[in-house]
Structures are given as C-alpha cells and as structure tokens.
Design a protein around this motif. Structure first.
Motif, PDB file in Angstrom:
ATOM      1  N   UNK A 134      31.813  41.196  28.841  1.00  0.00           N
ATOM      2  CA  UNK A 134      31.090  42.390  29.283  1.00  0.00           C
ATOM      3  C   UNK A 134      29.585  42.197  29.206  1.00  0.00           C
ATOM      4  N   UNK A 135      29.120  41.394  28.256  1.00  0.00           N
ATOM      5  CA  UNK A 135      27.685  41.140  28.150  1.00  0.00           C
ATOM      6  C   UNK A 135      27.167  40.407  29.376  1.00  0.00           C
ATOM      7  N   UNK A 136      28.053  39.633  30.011  1.00  0.00           N
ATOM      8  CA  UNK A 136      27.655  38.830  31.169  1.00  0.00           C
ATOM      9  C   UNK A 136      27.952  39.547  32.477  1.00  0.00           C
ATOM     10  N   UNK A 137      29.147  40.127  32.577  1.00  0.00           N
ATOM     11  CA  UNK A 137      29.629  40.672  33.849  1.00  0.00           C
ATOM     12  C   UNK A 137      29.576  42.193  33.927  1.00  0.00           C
ATOM     13  N   UNK A 140      40.407  30.502  29.453  1.00  0.00           N
ATOM     14  CA  UNK A 140      40.328  31.946  29.700  1.00  0.00           C
ATOM     15  C   UNK A 140      39.113  32.191  30.584  1.00  0.00           C
ATOM     16  N   UNK A 141      39.354  32.635  31.804  1.00  0.00           N
ATOM     17  CA  UNK A 141      38.277  32.859  32.758  1.00  0.00           C
ATOM     18  C   UNK A 141      38.206  34.345  33.120  1.00  0.00           C
ATOM     19  N   UNK A 142      36.989  34.865  33.138  1.00  0.00           N
ATOM     20  CA  UNK A 142      36.733  36.218  33.638  1.00  0.00           C
ATOM     21  C   UNK A 142      35.816  36.106  34.857  1.00  0.00           C
ATOM     22  N   UNK A 143      36.153  36.822  35.919  1.00  0.00           N
ATOM     23  CA  UNK A 143      35.347  36.842  37.127  1.00  0.00           C
ATOM     24  C   UNK A 143      34.957  38.274  37.459  1.00  0.00           C
ATOM     25  N   UNK A 144      33.788  38.423  38.076  1.00  0.00           N
ATOM     26  CA  UNK A 144      33.321  39.744  38.490  1.00  0.00           C
ATOM     27  C   UNK A 144      34.372  40.430  39.354  1.00  0.00           C
ATOM     28  N   UNK A 145      34.860  41.580  38.901  1.00  0.00           N
ATOM     29  CA  UNK A 145      35.896  42.288  39.649  1.00  0.00           C
ATOM     30  C   UNK A 145      35.420  42.798  40.986  1.00  0.00           C
ATOM     31  N   UNK A 193      35.127  39.357  43.152  1.00  0.00           N
ATOM     32  CA  UNK A 193      36.106  38.261  43.153  1.00  0.00           C
ATOM     33  C   UNK A 193      37.559  38.707  43.082  1.00  0.00           C
ATOM     34  N   UNK A 194      37.847  39.999  43.228  1.00  0.00           N
ATOM     35  CA  UNK A 194      39.219  40.483  43.036  1.00  0.00           C
ATOM     36  C   UNK A 194      40.222  39.791  43.958  1.00  0.00           C
ATOM     37  N   UNK A 195      39.798  39.440  45.172  1.00  0.00           N
ATOM     38  CA  UNK A 195      40.738  38.859  46.138  1.00  0.00           C
ATOM     39  C   UNK A 195      41.205  37.465  45.752  1.00  0.00           C
ATOM     40  N   UNK A 196      40.571  36.873  44.744  1.00  0.00           N
ATOM     41  CA  UNK A 196      41.005  35.541  44.315  1.00  0.00           C
ATOM     42  C   UNK A 196      42.427  35.591  43.761  1.00  0.00           C
ATOM     43  N   UNK A 197      42.861  36.781  43.329  1.00  0.00           N
ATOM     44  CA  UNK A 197      44.222  36.935  42.814  1.00  0.00           C
ATOM     45  C   UNK A 197      45.275  36.738  43.902  1.00  0.00           C
ATOM     46  N   UNK A 251      30.940  34.516  36.611  1.00  0.00           N
ATOM     47  CA  UNK A 251      32.003  33.957  35.772  1.00  0.00           C
ATOM     48  C   UNK A 251      31.578  33.903  34.314  1.00  0.00           C
ATOM     49  N   UNK A 252      32.512  34.257  33.443  1.00  0.00           N
ATOM     50  CA  UNK A 252      32.382  33.982  32.012  1.00  0.00           C
ATOM     51  C   UNK A 252      33.699  33.351  31.572  1.00  0.00           C
ATOM     52  N   UNK A 253      33.626  32.145  31.003  1.00  0.00           N
ATOM     53  CA  UNK A 253      34.842  31.429  30.626  1.00  0.00           C
ATOM     54  C   UNK A 253      34.715  30.828  29.237  1.00  0.00           C
ATOM     55  N   UNK A 254      35.857  30.725  28.587  1.00  0.00           N
ATOM     56  CA  UNK A 254      35.969  29.965  27.342  1.00  0.00           C
ATOM     57  C   UNK A 254      37.114  28.980  27.535  1.00  0.00           C
TER      58      UNK A 254
END
Length: 250
Positions: free
Chosen positions: A128-131, A154-159, A162-166, A229-232
């Motif tokens: 959340x701090x990033x996106x 674990x990857x987070x993408x801007x909803x 980037x939602x269509x990537x699903x 993107x924010x990933x670990x």
C-alpha cells in the motif's frame, strides 16, 4: 566385495587425491552418493569408518562437513569460502529488468511456474505504501528451474492499471503487461537481504525450516515512471548467484 566396502575404498582414493591438492574438505554426502552411484546411507556408513580411523573429522552446523585430518586448515582468505551452491545456479543480474522465465531461457534452463493464488485483493501494508490503498492484483507463484524449485514470489500490481493481467496464463507477467496492456516495467528499485525459510515457505520450496534464503524486495516502475509493481521474492540461496556491474563516473 560388499557395496559399503567398495564405497569405503573409493572414499579413501578420493582422500588421497584431495591430500595431493591440499583440499581439506570432502564434498557433501549427497554429491558423494551421486558420484559413486550409491545411497547416502551407504556413504554415511563409509564416512563413519573414516572418522573411526581418524582419516576425517566431521563438524555439524552451517560450516559443517567432513574434513581431512591430514590437511591443515586453509588461510582466512575470502577466496577459501565454500559456496552453498552445489548444483547449477541461476545468475540473477541486478543490472537489468527481466522476468524469471526470460532469465531462465537465456541461461538454458527449463522454466516452470505454479500459480498458487491469483486474485484482486487489498494490498499488504508494504504494498500500500507503493501502490496506494486501492485493490491490487495479488499473485503468489512458485518458480522451477529444470524441474526443481527456485523461488517463491509474491507480486502486487496496480489494480487500476493491471487488472486484466489476470486473464493471462501468468507464466510471464512482464510479457503479459507489455503485450496486453502496453505497460513496460523499465526500472526497478531492489533491495536484497539474507532471510530464513519459515515452515510454510519451506513446504513449498522443499527446504527445511531455518534454511538461509535470498529475499529480494522490488518496486517496479513503468515507462512513465509510475510505480506499478511491489514484489517480494524468495530465491533459494543454493541455486542463485547475484551479479552486479558497476562503473565509476568519469
């Protein structure tokens, strides 16, 4: 001759070769078993005999192993440090922004991906701090190289972007972002530290709890310098080598 006796004789020959090269440590049990075409149990019994006869001494712990009593410990030079990588390693360059499948293909590995979860979700505190606080694409994937586990991501993408990537197979998210949405992750801010495998992570990676692992935290920016993107990522330390190219400003 019994199999254990053959293994014992082969290890004695190896000890002689190592002594001639002033190498103080025998290879790990798993590697010895593979070299000799036998089981680790047989190798362990043969090592027991060598230890009983004073040929080797065995130490426990992370720096443990079987050491030749006839070879003096080496110098404290960093060059003498043993690598934990006992198999073929992925060279993970920190100078380029590439997805894992691309890196694996370029280095001749057979890649594999298991999608554990893929959904729209609320971001973690760090994400959340990033996106921002809005919904994000949350992806948890297990990566394989030549059939063995390599990393857990674990990857987070801007909803909002980037939602269509699903809708894609999720093997290579960077490629899907480029081809489907016209978004290129062009820059990444990464930090790396050594972490320890937890029990749940270890069950996925096939590693014992407490095993050292490389933890990479990444913020990815698109061609407009927006954070998308924010990933670990957790990379097995025994299968990964990091590479950095630095240049001084003239």
């Amino acid at each position: 001759m019994l199999l254990m006796e053959q293994t014992h004789a082969a290890l004695l020959r190896l000890v002689e070769e190592l002594e001639q090269r002033s190498v103080a440590r025998l290879p790990p049990e798993r590697e010895l078993a593979e070299r000799l075409g036998t089981s680790r149990t047989t190798v362990r019994k043969a090592l027991d005999l060598l230890e009983r006869d004073g040929v080797i001494r065995r130490l426990k712990g992370r720096a443990g192993g079987a050491y030749l009593t006839s070879v003096a410990p080496g110098s404290p030079s960093p060059e003498s440090a043993w690598s934990v990588c006992q198999s073929r390693r992925l060279l993970r360059s920190l100078n380029t922004v590439k997805g894992v499948p691309q890196m694996l293909h370029e280095q001749g590995f057979r890649d594999g991906t298991k999608v554990i979860s893929a959904r729209m979700a609320s971001p973690s505190v760090d994400a959340a701090r990033v996106l921002g606080d809005g919904p994000v694409v949350s992806l948890l994937r297990l990566r394989f190289a030549d059939g063995d586990t390599l990393s857990l991501e674990q990857m987070y993408l801007s909803g909002s972007m980037c939602a269509r990537v699903l809708e894609t197979p999720l093997n290579s998210v960077y490629e899907a972002l480029r081809s489907l949405l016209g978004i290129s992750v062009c820059m990444a801010d990464e930090s790396i530290e050594l972490a320890m495998v937890t029990a749940p992570v270890g069950s996925l990676l096939g590693q014992p709890e407490g095993t050292p692992i490389l933890k990479l935290e990444r913020i990815g920016y698109d061609q407009s310098e927006r954070p998308v993107e924010y990933s670990v990522d957790l990379f097995r330390a025994d299968r990964t080598r990091l590479n950095v190219i630095s240049a001084a400003r003239m």
